[in-house]
Design an enzyme around this catalytic site. Sequence first.
Site, PDB file in Angstrom:
ATOM      1  N   SER A 144      -6.946 -20.850   0.792  1.00  0.00           N
ATOM      2  CA  SER A 144      -6.787 -21.278  -0.605  1.00  0.00           C
ATOM      3  C   SER A 144      -6.891 -22.785  -0.731  1.00  0.00           C
ATOM      4  CB  SER A 144      -5.424 -20.835  -1.146  1.00  0.00           C
ATOM      5  OG  SER A 144      -5.424 -19.488  -1.504  1.00  0.00           O
ATOM      6  N   ASP A 158      -6.962 -19.148 -11.220  1.00  0.00           N
ATOM      7  CA  ASP A 158      -5.851 -18.991 -10.286  1.00  0.00           C
ATOM      8  C   ASP A 158      -4.602 -18.547 -11.059  1.00  0.00           C
ATOM      9  OD1 ASP A 158      -3.901 -19.763  -8.040  1.00  0.00           O
ATOM     10  OD2 ASP A 158      -5.813 -20.400  -7.189  1.00  0.00           O
ATOM     11  N   ASN A 187      -6.998 -14.979   4.632  1.00  0.00           N
ATOM     12  CA  ASN A 187      -6.095 -15.454   5.687  1.00  0.00           C
ATOM     13  C   ASN A 187      -5.638 -14.365   6.645  1.00  0.00           C
ATOM     14  OD1 ASN A 187      -6.164 -17.919   4.309  1.00  0.00           O
ATOM     15  ND2 ASN A 187      -4.387 -17.371   3.083  1.00  0.00           N
TER      16      ASN A 187
END
Length: 591
Positions: free
Chosen positions: A533, A346, A471
Amino acid sequence: MKGIYRLALSFSIILIFLLALWFRSEHLDHSAHPDNDSIVQQKAFNELQAEDLVMTIELFLQQVKLDLAKWQEDMEEDPALRENWLNEQINDHPHIDGFTAFSMPSKEKLYEKGSLPEDAIDKLFQGEPEINGWTYSQPYISQGSKKMVLGLTKDNHCFVSEVDISFVEKYVKELASLSDNNGNFFIGDSQLDVSFSDEEAEVDELSVVKKIPELDWGLYLSSEQEFSSKDHLKKGEVVVVLDDDIDPEKWSKEHEVFLLDYSGNSAVVRDLTRDAEEMMEEWYGDPTVVYMEPNYTFEKQTIAKETNLLPDDEFYNLYQWNLKQLHVEGAWSETIGSDIPVAIVDSGVDPSHPDLEKRIVKGYNAFEDNEAFVDDNGHGTHVAGIFGAVTNNGEGIAGVTWSNPILAVKVLDHEAIGNSFSIAKGIRWATDNGARVINLSLGDEHRSEVMHQAIKYAYERDVVLIAATGNDNVETPMYPAAFEEVLAVGSINDLEERSFFSNYGKHTDVTAPGEHIPSTFVGGQFVMMSGTSMASPHVAGLAALILSRDETLTNSEVYDIIRSTAFDLGKKGFDQYYGYGTVNASEALKQ
């Protein structure tokens, strides 16, 4: 003073709500005038993010109450603390100005430290005093700052403090503007308007109005109908896979391009005077080039046998609905984790966060090829906390696992944007350094072969790969989630309904909680965020618990357990919106 430290830093939690969900407009092909579906989608995002903001303010007020209640209890046990100790607490606290005790119902002042208004008790009780519990005054202005009086009535006493709440307007507006300038807020680069009064607010069809009951304020949030597209290619950058006997350094010099990075026979080269397509067209047919692709950008996807005790972390019972929905308490009766490493690939992780520092064992920066994995965005730290915050320590939040060590792999920059090559390097590093589970809360619609090769490299070495579906509320496959070697995770809310933003499709395997999720953030903070996430690390944590229970399981067997024990949602059986359903940690560990 740890609680005060967290409280002081938590005021910038508003930034998190702005970073909580990213929405890339190029997936929707908007014109300058968005259609009705776009407006509905925009309004829904505004609604969700306003809820995150209100909840973070409530989280702040809860922390204030915890600090004040602790002061009161300590002084009841040792009255001598009312002298120098209480003064030190007030002086060190950045937002509490004074502390006073009254006898009730006479309202006789017993003692006072710091500064409070003379009419503090009258501001607190406009009518009859509360018998027991918390009471809030209306906000008022004192010495140019917005303040309120907070009182705890208990056993014929009322303990009163004045709290400076001017941070609300200051931080919301300043950090909202900052986030908007970074392009991380709403669709494209839309302009944010956050107000706290009818006079200030510019209400339109995209406006969302939320009440903050404790402050008796209304939050008005809106954005302009502006839509723009982001460039999802690193300008002038191409990933090339060369023949085994070709030296990348020599090849780049011969082709007059700058060698940014290479690993084995794969390399990233740059020429800022040309775009990637021009460079690839020139090299088409070059016998030394096995494969090439633009260096795509990828973004964050922004919502126990060993003990008989449930977590005593301060936010667990009040805010972590997500872990209860995951049925993780039943899983903890089987195991709370082990020494099996899990990689959070990440934006890095904050190594000094009090709820994470003891869990991080190693880290890597794929951009610099070194150990500088510090998170300068916050996304990775939030993801890491969901997976494995230090649990049962009386502070902060509980993680899905209590014991599994974290490998912090930085593949996204300060804006939480990376590229296919950096992500591929991070996946390979995590694999080579012992990760049995890799969480990937990032992605894009580009099917990068370089990334796929890294995914297959990890999968062939029995690594469990978990990724967020995205998303955008679209069926378009998102990579790496859509690769067949990866378990793809969508988002649901607290009612076990698919989150309106969660991507779907035949590649979706399961869903997990992804709305209003509290977790860790840079600078020792705790914040709310929403997005797939947030859903993904719940499942990565479950995979770690399964392997902790039986480390001989293969990655495909772990996938089968997660899918087969999921609670079916939507249409009976597998469907494109929920996959096999929402994960059930308790059932998975029983199997």
